[in-house]
Design a protein around this motif. Structure first.
Motif, PDB file in Angstrom:
ATOM      1  N   VAL A   1      42.598  37.553  33.900  1.00  0.00           N
ATOM      2  CA  VAL A   1      42.305  38.172  35.198  1.00  0.00           C
ATOM      3  C   VAL A   1      43.601  38.435  35.957  1.00  0.00           C
ATOM      4  N   SER A   2      43.732  39.636  36.486  1.00  0.00           N
ATOM      5  CA  SER A   2      44.841  39.963  37.397  1.00  0.00           C
ATOM      6  C   SER A   2      44.261  40.393  38.738  1.00  0.00           C
ATOM      7  N   PRO A   3      44.981  40.134  39.833  1.00  0.00           N
ATOM      8  CA  PRO A   3      44.429  40.417  41.172  1.00  0.00           C
ATOM      9  C   PRO A   3      44.606  41.880  41.578  1.00  0.00           C
ATOM     10  N   VAL A   4      43.842  42.759  40.956  1.00  0.00           N
ATOM     11  CA  VAL A   4      43.905  44.188  41.292  1.00  0.00           C
ATOM     12  C   VAL A   4      42.569  44.521  41.947  1.00  0.00           C
ATOM     13  N   ILE A   5      42.572  44.533  43.275  1.00  0.00           N
ATOM     14  CA  ILE A   5      41.331  44.548  44.057  1.00  0.00           C
ATOM     15  C   ILE A   5      41.396  45.690  45.079  1.00  0.00           C
ATOM     16  N   PRO A   6      40.493  46.662  44.992  1.00  0.00           N
ATOM     17  CA  PRO A   6      40.528  47.790  45.935  1.00  0.00           C
ATOM     18  C   PRO A   6      40.495  47.331  47.394  1.00  0.00           C
ATOM     19  N   HIS A   7      41.255  48.062  48.204  1.00  0.00           N
ATOM     20  CA  HIS A   7      41.309  47.840  49.665  1.00  0.00           C
ATOM     21  C   HIS A   7      41.870  46.473  50.038  1.00  0.00           C
ATOM     22  N   ASP A   8      42.524  45.821  49.099  1.00  0.00           N
ATOM     23  CA  ASP A   8      43.173  44.533  49.367  1.00  0.00           C
ATOM     24  C   ASP A   8      44.678  44.768  49.311  1.00  0.00           C
ATOM     25  N   TYR A   9      45.378  44.419  50.384  1.00  0.00           N
ATOM     26  CA  TYR A   9      46.814  44.704  50.466  1.00  0.00           C
ATOM     27  C   TYR A   9      47.644  43.426  50.484  1.00  0.00           C
ATOM     28  N   LYS A  10      47.009  42.305  50.141  1.00  0.00           N
ATOM     29  CA  LYS A  10      47.739  41.043  50.012  1.00  0.00           C
ATOM     30  C   LYS A  10      47.684  40.554  48.568  1.00  0.00           C
ATOM     31  N   ASP A  11      46.511  40.065  48.149  1.00  0.00           N
ATOM     32  CA  ASP A  11      46.405  39.490  46.806  1.00  0.00           C
ATOM     33  C   ASP A  11      46.707  40.520  45.721  1.00  0.00           C
TER      34      ASP A  11
ATOM     35  N   THR B   1      43.537  28.821  42.217  1.00  0.00           N
ATOM     36  CA  THR B   1      42.499  28.419  43.180  1.00  0.00           C
ATOM     37  C   THR B   1      41.801  29.612  43.838  1.00  0.00           C
ATOM     38  N   HIS B   2      42.246  30.837  43.512  1.00  0.00           N
ATOM     39  CA  HIS B   2      41.627  32.021  44.127  1.00  0.00           C
ATOM     40  C   HIS B   2      41.047  33.007  43.124  1.00  0.00           C
ATOM     41  N   TYR B   3      41.268  32.783  41.814  1.00  0.00           N
ATOM     42  CA  TYR B   3      40.831  33.796  40.851  1.00  0.00           C
ATOM     43  C   TYR B   3      39.308  34.001  40.883  1.00  0.00           C
ATOM     44  N   GLU B   4      38.544  32.956  41.235  1.00  0.00           N
ATOM     45  CA  GLU B   4      37.089  33.122  41.272  1.00  0.00           C
ATOM     46  C   GLU B   4      36.687  34.107  42.372  1.00  0.00           C
ATOM     47  N   GLU B   5      37.389  34.020  43.490  1.00  0.00           N
ATOM     48  CA  GLU B   5      37.141  34.973  44.585  1.00  0.00           C
ATOM     49  C   GLU B   5      37.533  36.385  44.151  1.00  0.00           C
ATOM     50  N   TRP B   6      38.675  36.511  43.425  1.00  0.00           N
ATOM     51  CA  TRP B   6      39.085  37.832  42.914  1.00  0.00           C
ATOM     52  C   TRP B   6      38.002  38.411  42.010  1.00  0.00           C
ATOM     53  N   GLU B   7      37.478  37.560  41.128  1.00  0.00           N
ATOM     54  CA  GLU B   7      36.468  38.062  40.188  1.00  0.00           C
ATOM     55  C   GLU B   7      35.197  38.491  40.915  1.00  0.00           C
ATOM     56  N   ARG B   8      34.818  37.772  41.948  1.00  0.00           N
ATOM     57  CA  ARG B   8      33.638  38.188  42.724  1.00  0.00           C
ATOM     58  C   ARG B   8      33.862  39.575  43.317  1.00  0.00           C
ATOM     59  N   LYS B   9      35.068  39.810  43.842  1.00  0.00           N
ATOM     60  CA  LYS B   9      35.371  41.112  44.450  1.00  0.00           C
ATOM     61  C   LYS B   9      35.449  42.212  43.387  1.00  0.00           C
ATOM     62  N   ILE B  10      36.042  41.885  42.243  1.00  0.00           N
ATOM     63  CA  ILE B  10      36.132  42.864  41.152  1.00  0.00           C
ATOM     64  C   ILE B  10      34.729  43.254  40.680  1.00  0.00           C
ATOM     65  N   GLU B  11      33.857  42.251  40.530  1.00  0.00           N
ATOM     66  CA  GLU B  11      32.500  42.538  40.069  1.00  0.00           C
ATOM     67  C   GLU B  11      31.703  43.328  41.108  1.00  0.00           C
ATOM     68  N   ALA B  12      31.904  43.008  42.383  1.00  0.00           N
ATOM     69  CA  ALA B  12      31.203  43.759  43.445  1.00  0.00           C
ATOM     70  C   ALA B  12      31.623  45.227  43.438  1.00  0.00           C
ATOM     71  N   TRP B  13      32.874  45.484  43.086  1.00  0.00           N
ATOM     72  CA  TRP B  13      33.396  46.857  43.001  1.00  0.00           C
ATOM     73  C   TRP B  13      32.897  47.552  41.737  1.00  0.00           C
ATOM     74  N   GLN B  14      32.966  46.861  40.590  1.00  0.00           N
ATOM     75  CA  GLN B  14      32.700  47.524  39.314  1.00  0.00           C
ATOM     76  C   GLN B  14      31.211  47.576  38.947  1.00  0.00           C
ATOM     77  N   ASN B  15      30.444  46.557  39.345  1.00  0.00           N
ATOM     78  CA  ASN B  15      29.070  46.464  38.851  1.00  0.00           C
ATOM     79  C   ASN B  15      28.183  47.664  39.177  1.00  0.00           C
ATOM     80  N   PRO B  16      28.253  48.244  40.392  1.00  0.00           N
ATOM     81  CA  PRO B  16      27.392  49.403  40.645  1.00  0.00           C
ATOM     82  C   PRO B  16      27.617  50.537  39.641  1.00  0.00           C
ATOM     83  N   ILE B  17      28.866  50.695  39.197  1.00  0.00           N
ATOM     84  CA  ILE B  17      29.172  51.731  38.204  1.00  0.00           C
ATOM     85  C   ILE B  17      28.728  51.274  36.811  1.00  0.00           C
TER      86      ILE B  17
END
Length: 802
Positions: free
Chosen positions: A143-153, A340-356
């Protein structure tokens, strides 16, 4: 032929001086192309902090830590090794690699690839190992922290490896995963001496992370690598501070074999001698009950906070230093944060990708292409820098940019972003190509698109009067003219942003597409973001570049003419007179000038461009429409009737902005549909049996146009844009069929995963691996969302302030 030979002579003279005398690398090296290796998988790391690419067989094989500079080295010591123990005995120990190297021969290599599987959906990847004869399955999720509309992680230089262990045995198994890493990138600098390693433990907020820091002490761009594991109830973490990766490795192997743990010595390693290489290892262990499941979490982080480009003139701070400091000591904190944050990243990645992913109407290949082509957002030599804390607005605006009132606060908040045209074409933010790729940015990280646009606007308003010779024509002209859009913002081997236009082939001040592409992006960005401060700032810049462009309308018919050379993004394909590509972009830009003037309440400018639009539309139809499609150009030459796959580029942008109907209809709908159907029939279905996308140029008789080296190529990014245009016009099935040919060719038949090239030909010739333009696939997604009824609300009128 004579002009081509003289170009080659000029290029070789320049290349020899650059590479042999100045000892620099060429921005485009026609003599030493990067060899194709069909090995790459999903890269590690966020945006702009450097990347480390892993292959689909698990190797660490492509490195971009120094900004924009690539090393293609597989570092054999960088491995994951598994140890299984039952009833106090080691029953299985194996490096999870199919390699059989000449070093580290004390290790058990040669894992059977039949029992391993790779899947990638960027920014994540999965490697599944069915350990032969052991009834244990390991799944490593990367997992890498590549999260749309996120300008920190999204800026963090980290990757996390989550090892899921499934025990199919009827007894408990103790499982250890050892992660070993060499200090360096596999280059000769690894043996330059002075490098050292040290163990670390960081406890914070009740979470403990343990690992090893590998300090790489070079003269320029020092960095630290960190390998680590998360310590939690039931998980033990041990380490080995230093071992010799060039030796047999027996001591490491035996240490792990003995008890599934490493020795965990305290204290730092000694500095390496010249010629000596060092490596380290971290090991996470847990007991997995019979028929049970457990998780081990490891991470890789790298900290190169302060960087020089090739000229070594200025020191730049990477974006992540805003959150983790620039002292070079952030690797432990980065590792802890990632684990300690990758689980949160994955939740955001899935929320972005799952509808597609869950949309059954979209084909599987498209879902793969859409997300996996995004690898270039991080692995395009990408940089994301902070504005220096002591800088002021004048430092960024240059002598002529004072009118860009929002520039300084915006860049100070979001930083400066740049990515290469391609890993082989080393120029940052190549603007004629970014035009296509920009959809990925504006849809997913719109603030980075606006930041990039501000940087381009500054260079538009400033100039560089230094004279130089251009290689294609041999003529001398200044580097950058005022009030024209630059080709690029510089070479990472020089000083980007400070010295622009690294591209030396043509004098792009005479190119016809660059200025137009700026105007088109400004309105498109405003339409999608509703950022009225941005539109106000860009309005005078749009007027300036359109005034510069008007001189190309030599006969005052409202339509610009091309200059009889390759004066646009197809920089080896000559155009004479009015042309479908540049003429179409021109009319679309004129239309958007009218719309922006309306939004800003600037009646005078609106009238001016409405008049030009009326004349220009008539001239475009009269000179180029032939009843079925728009001719390549109006020259009457033997190739002027070629069918260009990119002839509707202007309509593509108009459609993306909702300006393709009613009062703003520029190209008659019936003509657009006829042109697209002709392209589908000729450039797609009549080329390579309809299985390779759309060829750039096709003769009316169904034979590819061979008048230039680019006319009979397929440009993947152009094909995705063409597919988006088809979808916008209701030709959804044809759009998918067109784009699928490119995906199947690149990702399946040619084995070019995670290195999509600029171009290929029917006979397996390709050009420029790992290229920016294919990010245009995100315009297909925008078109599909508009088709499904999603569209941004029409922007409201803004009071005009002259």
């Amino acid at each position: 032929l004579l002009s081509y030979l003289s170009f080659l002579c000029r290029y070789f003279r320049w290349w020899f001086k650059k590479t042999r005398i100045e000892k620099k690398s060429a921005f485009i090296d026609l003599l030493c192309a990067v060899p194709l290796q069909q090995i790459y998988g999903c890269p590690l790391g966020g945006i702009g902090g450097g990347t480390i690419t892993r292959g689909w067989r698990g190797e660490f094989c492509r490195w971009q830590l120094n900004p924009g500079i690539y090393h293609y080295e597989t570092v054999i010591a960088n491995q994951f090794t598994v140890c299984l123990r039952c009833k106090g005995q080691t029953v299985y120990q194996q490096v999870l690699s199919v390699e059989r190297p000449s070093t580290l021969q004390g290790w058990n290599w040669g894992y059977c690839g039949h029992y391993a599987f790779y899947h990638a959906l960027y920014p994540r990847a999965w490697m599944v190992y069915e350990l032969p004869g052991q009834n244990v399955v390991l799944t490593c999720r990367q997992v890498s922290p590549v999260i749309p509309h996120d300008y920190k992680d999204s800026s963090l230089p980290v990757g996390v490896f989550i090892w899921e262990v499934e025990n199919g045995r009827d007894e408990d198994v103790e499982v250890s995963i050892m992660f070993s890493l060499q200090n360096g990138m596999g280059t000769k600098e690894d043996g330059s001496g002075g490098h050292w390693n040290e163990p670390f433990t960081l406890q914070k907020d009740g979470e403990q992370v343990t690992g090893v820091l590998l300090h790489h002490c070079t003269h320029v761009n020092l960095f630290t690598l960190a390998i680590s594991a998360r310590q939690k109830a039931g998980t033990g973490v041990t380490h080995l501070t230093a071992f010799n990766p060039a030796g047999s490795g027996t001591e490491v192997w035996q240490d792990l074999l003995q008890d599934g743990r490493l020795d965990s010595p305290t204290g730092k390693s000694s500095l390496t001698e010249k010629g000596e290489v060092t490596a380290a290892a971290v090991c996470a262990s847990c007991r997995v009950p019979a028929y049970g499941h457990r998780t081990l979490e490891l991470a890789l982080a790298w900290d190169m906070p302060c960087v020089h480009f090739g000229s070594k003139e200025k020191l730049h701070l990477r974006r992540y230093t805003r959150f983790f400091g620039s002292g070079g000591d952030a690797a432990p904190a980065l590792s802890h944060y990632a684990l300690t944050h990758y689980e949160e990243w994955e939740r955001k990645i899935e929320a972005w990708q799952n509808p597609i992913l869950e949309n059954s109407q979209l084909p599987s290949w498209y879902k793969s292409a859409l997300f996996n082509e995004l690898y270039f957002m991080t692995d395009g030599g990408t940089i994301w820098m902070e504005v220096p804390p002591d800088s002021c607005a004048e430092d960024l605006q240059g002598p002529a940019g004072a009118g860009l009132s929002h520039l300084f606060p915006f860049l100070r908040e979001y930083g400066r972003f740049a990515y290469l045209e391609g890993q082989e074409y080393r120029m940052y933010n190549t603007y004629d190509v970014h035009f296509y790729a920009s959809f990925a940015l504006v849809m997913l990280w719109p603030k980075l698109q606006i930041s990039l646009q501000y940087d381009i606007a500054v260079t538009v308003l400033n100039e560089d009067v230094q004279p130089r010779q251009y290689l294609m024509c041999g003529q001398t002209a200044q580097v950058k003219l005022k009030n024209v859009v630059p080709h690029d913002i510089g070479d990472p081997d020089d000083e980007p942003w400070q010295r622009v236009n690294a591209y030396l082939m043509h004098d792009t001040a005479d190119w016809k597409d660059l200025n137009l592409k700026f105007v088109l992006q400004v309105y498109r960005d405003y339409y999608l973001t509703h950022d009225s401060l941005y539109l106000r700032d860009m309005w005078p810049v749009c007027q300036a570049v359109m005034e510069s462009e008007l001189k190309f309308d030599t006969d005052n018919d409202g339509l610009i003419e091309n200059g009889g050379f390759a004066d646009q993004t197809y920089d080896a394909w000559v155009v004479h007179g009015a042309s479908a590509y540049c003429g179409g972009l021109w009319l679309a830009a004129v239309c958007m000038m009218c719309k922006m003037a309306e939004v800003l309440g600037d009646a005078e400018i609106q009238k001016k461009y409405m008049d030009i639009l009326g004349k220009g539309k008539e001239a475009f139809e009269r000179l180029l429409w032939n009843g079925k499609y728009y001719n390549y150009d109006s020259s009457g030459s033997h190739t002027s009737k070629s069918i260009m796959s990119d002839q509707c580029a202007g309509q593509w942008f108009l459609g993306a902005c909702g300006l393709d109907q009613g009062e703003f209809e520029v190209f008659p709908k019936s003509h657009v549909l006829s042109a697209l159907k002709t392209i589908f029939e000729k450039n797609v279905l009549s080329f390579a049996g309809g299985t390779m996308g759309a060829v750039n140029g096709m003769r009316p008789d169904g034979v590819p146009d061979t008048s230039s080296v680019q006319s009979n190529e397929v440009w993947i990014g152009v094909v995705y844009a063409l597919a988006a245009t088809m979808i916008q016009e209701g030709m959804v099935e044809e759009g998918f069929r067109t784009a699928e040919g490119c995906y199947r060719t690149v990702w399946e038949r040619l084995g070019m995963a995670f290195q999509t090239p600029e171009a290929y030909r029917e006979k397996k010739v390709y050009r420029s691996l790992a290229y920016m333009r294919p990010l245009s696939i995100w315009s297909m997604q925008l078109a599909l969302e508009r088709q499904a009824g999603w569209a941004p609300a029409q922007p409201t009128q803004i009071p005009f302030q002259p």
